[in-house]
Design a protein around this motif. Structure first.
Motif, short mmCIF file in Angstrom:
data_model
loop_
_atom_site.label_atom_id
_atom_site.label_comp_id
_atom_site.label_asym_id
_atom_site.label_seq_id
_atom_site.Cartn_x
_atom_site.Cartn_y
_atom_site.Cartn_z
N GLU A 55 17.09 -104.00 -52.36
CA GLU A 55 16.42 -102.76 -52.74
C GLU A 55 15.14 -103.11 -53.50
OE1 GLU A 55 19.16 -100.51 -55.05
OE2 GLU A 55 20.50 -100.06 -53.35
N SER A 56 14.07 -102.44 -53.16
CA SER A 56 12.78 -102.70 -53.82
C SER A 56 12.36 -101.50 -54.65
CB SER A 56 11.70 -103.02 -52.77
OG SER A 56 11.53 -101.93 -51.90
N LYS A 57 11.59 -101.80 -55.70
CA LYS A 57 11.11 -100.75 -56.59
C LYS A 57 9.78 -101.18 -57.19
CE LYS A 57 13.30 -100.12 -60.47
NZ LYS A 57 14.31 -99.74 -61.48
N LEU A 58 8.88 -100.23 -57.36
CA LEU A 58 7.58 -100.50 -57.96
C LEU A 58 7.56 -99.98 -59.39
CD1 LEU A 58 5.18 -99.48 -55.03
CD2 LEU A 58 5.98 -101.76 -55.63
N VAL A 59 7.12 -100.84 -60.31
CA VAL A 59 7.01 -100.44 -61.71
C VAL A 59 5.68 -100.97 -62.25
CG1 VAL A 59 9.50 -100.42 -62.13
CG2 VAL A 59 8.21 -102.53 -62.49
N VAL A 60 5.23 -100.41 -63.35
CA VAL A 60 4.00 -100.88 -64.00
C VAL A 60 4.30 -102.20 -64.72
CG1 VAL A 60 2.25 -100.37 -65.72
CG2 VAL A 60 3.13 -98.55 -64.25
N ASP A 61 3.45 -103.18 -64.52
CA ASP A 61 3.63 -104.48 -65.17
C ASP A 61 3.13 -104.40 -66.62
OD1 ASP A 61 4.03 -107.10 -65.77
OD2 ASP A 61 2.40 -107.88 -64.52
N THR A 62 4.06 -104.42 -67.56
CA THR A 62 3.71 -104.32 -68.98
C THR A 62 3.83 -105.67 -69.70
OG1 THR A 62 6.00 -103.71 -69.50
CG2 THR A 62 4.43 -101.92 -69.09
N SER A 63 4.05 -106.75 -68.96
CA SER A 63 4.20 -108.06 -69.59
C SER A 63 2.88 -108.52 -70.20
CB SER A 63 4.70 -109.08 -68.56
OG SER A 63 3.78 -109.19 -67.49
N ARG A 64 2.97 -109.30 -71.26
CA ARG A 64 1.79 -109.81 -71.94
C ARG A 64 2.00 -111.27 -72.34
NH1 ARG A 64 0.79 -105.98 -76.91
NH2 ARG A 64 3.03 -106.36 -77.12
N GLY A 65 0.91 -112.00 -72.36
CA GLY A 65 0.95 -113.37 -72.83
C GLY A 65 1.67 -114.35 -71.94
N GLU A 66 1.90 -114.00 -70.69
CA GLU A 66 2.61 -114.89 -69.78
C GLU A 66 1.64 -115.86 -69.11
OE1 GLU A 66 4.85 -112.64 -67.02
OE2 GLU A 66 6.29 -111.88 -68.51
N LYS A 67 2.18 -116.88 -68.47
CA LYS A 67 1.41 -117.86 -67.73
C LYS A 67 1.63 -117.67 -66.23
CE LYS A 67 -0.39 -120.33 -71.15
NZ LYS A 67 -1.84 -120.55 -71.32
#
Length: 383
Positions: A56-68
């Motif tokens: 199952e697929s789902k689209l969400v807003v990417d709220t991650s910060r400081g990742e590489k």
């Protein structure tokens, strides 16, 4: 207690018939055999659906910060030697990494594509003459070696004892090292000769790099080193043309997960016009994949468009292979699931009950029809 058992017995929804009143028929046996086969087939079909996982697929807003952003690459350049092939990276935050060597490996290739040597980045060679000291004289017998950085020293006590350390000192200053023959360390290590020895060879460069999770680019160019203005400075070796033909064996932004498609894997481009710039514009889509056991894989998908920029007459361009990437604000999540056990049991009961009921109706229709037909035939004989 007997009274309680009697009441429970009265609730029996499946009254039993004495076996003396059973009448077994050939049609009933055939229907029982066919219905049993149908039950087994439908049961195993349902079992296969229960064991099969659905993504199952789902689209969400990417709220991650400081990742590489982890980039894996494996690219072959059939017309650029390993010593002259450089990997650089920079992003819109202003951070740049020139001549990246950490986790980068190179394979020297002959003109027909065979591996000559595999090595991790580095320079070395036979020593000739006594090393030149920082104070300008040659190394004496009891003297500790401290080579000059040729003006790129950060402190008064800094030493550059190898060609590699001189290159690093120049990199920190943002200077271009134009002629390695003028550098004592490079001359002693035979760097210029190394370049000449590798003439006509190709290079397979592979490994990984980690960059900030912001828009940026990384590129492969033929140069000895890059200055702060980011132009090739191999002035002593600029008479030849730059052939940037290449084959992308692998390019991935993150870990592998089931079903991922990397559109640049296996792409091969052959250069016809020398000194051009081949550009890949990549849109990276953050992706999270969770398998049926709950293991989560952080990765990325990407789409790409390609563009070749021909060298402009009268203007100095930077030949090479460039990968410009940008991050999508939308994250895709994939989750492996399958039907619940209760749902599976419900469907199994529906299969058994449904087939049993339909078989009973068919058997009853055939039995009573055959009985009525036989009765009419007996009446006809009597008449």
């Amino acid at each position: 207690m007997e009274r309680v058992f009697s009441k429970v017995r009265n609730l029996d929804a499946y009254p039993k018939i004495n076996e003396d009143f059973y009448s077994r028929t050939l049609s009933g046996g055939v229907i029982t055999l066919v219905s049993s086969i149908a039950m087994f087939l439908l049961f195993f079909s349902e079992l296969g659906l229960y064991l099969h996982t659905v993504t199952e697929s789902k689209l969400v807003v990417d709220t991650s910060r400081g990742e590489k952003l982890h980039i894996n690459f494996d690219i072959t350049f059939p017309a650029v030697s390993c010593t002259l092939l450089s990997l650089d990276a920079m992003d819109i935050s202003g951070e740049q990494h020139l001549d990246i060597r950490h986790d980068v490996f190179k394979k020297r290739l002959s003109s027909d594509g065979k591996v000559i040597e595999e090595r991790k980045e580095g320079i070395g060679g036979p020593q000739i003459d006594k090393p030149l000291q920082r104070h300008g004289g040659r190394l004496e017998h009891n003297e500790t070696y401290c080579g000059s950085c040729f003006g790129a020293e950060v402190t008064d006590h800094e030493c550059c004892n190898s060609c590699e350390e001189v290159r690093e000192a120049y990199r920190r200053k943002g200077w271009g090292l134009t002629n390695p023959e003028l550098i004592d360390q490079c001359k002693r290590e035979g760097f210029a000769q190394k370049i000449k020895d590798e003439e006509g060879e190709g290079c397979n460069i592979y490994g990984s790099l980690e960059v900030n999770k912001v828009a940026g680019n990384f590129h492969f160019i033929k140069s000895f080193h890059q200055s702060s203005i980011h132009l090739p400075d191999m002035l002593a070796f600029q008479e030849d043309s730059y052939n940037i033909s290449h084959k992308i064996n692998k390019l991935a932004f993150g870990e592998y997960y089931p079903g991922i498609v990397n559109p640049l894997d296996g792409v091969h481009w052959f250069q016809e016009i020398p000194n051009g710039m081949y550009q890949y514009f990549i849109k990276v889509v953050p992706t999270i994949y969770t398998n049926i056991r709950g293991r989560t894989i952080q990765s990325n998908q990407f789409s790409v468009t390609e563009h070749y920029k021909s060298p402009e007459v009268g203007r100095r361009s930077l030949p090479g292979v460039f990968f410009f990437y940008d991050l999508s604000p939308i994250k895709v999540t994939f989750t492996e699931t399958h039907a619940s056990f209760l749902h599976f049991m419900t469907n199994v009961c529906a299969i058994v009950g449904g087939v049993f009921t339909v078989a009973g109706i068919v058997d009853s229709f055939i039995y009573h029809g055959h009985k009525a037909l036989r009765k009419k035939m007996e009446i006809g004989k009597l008449g």
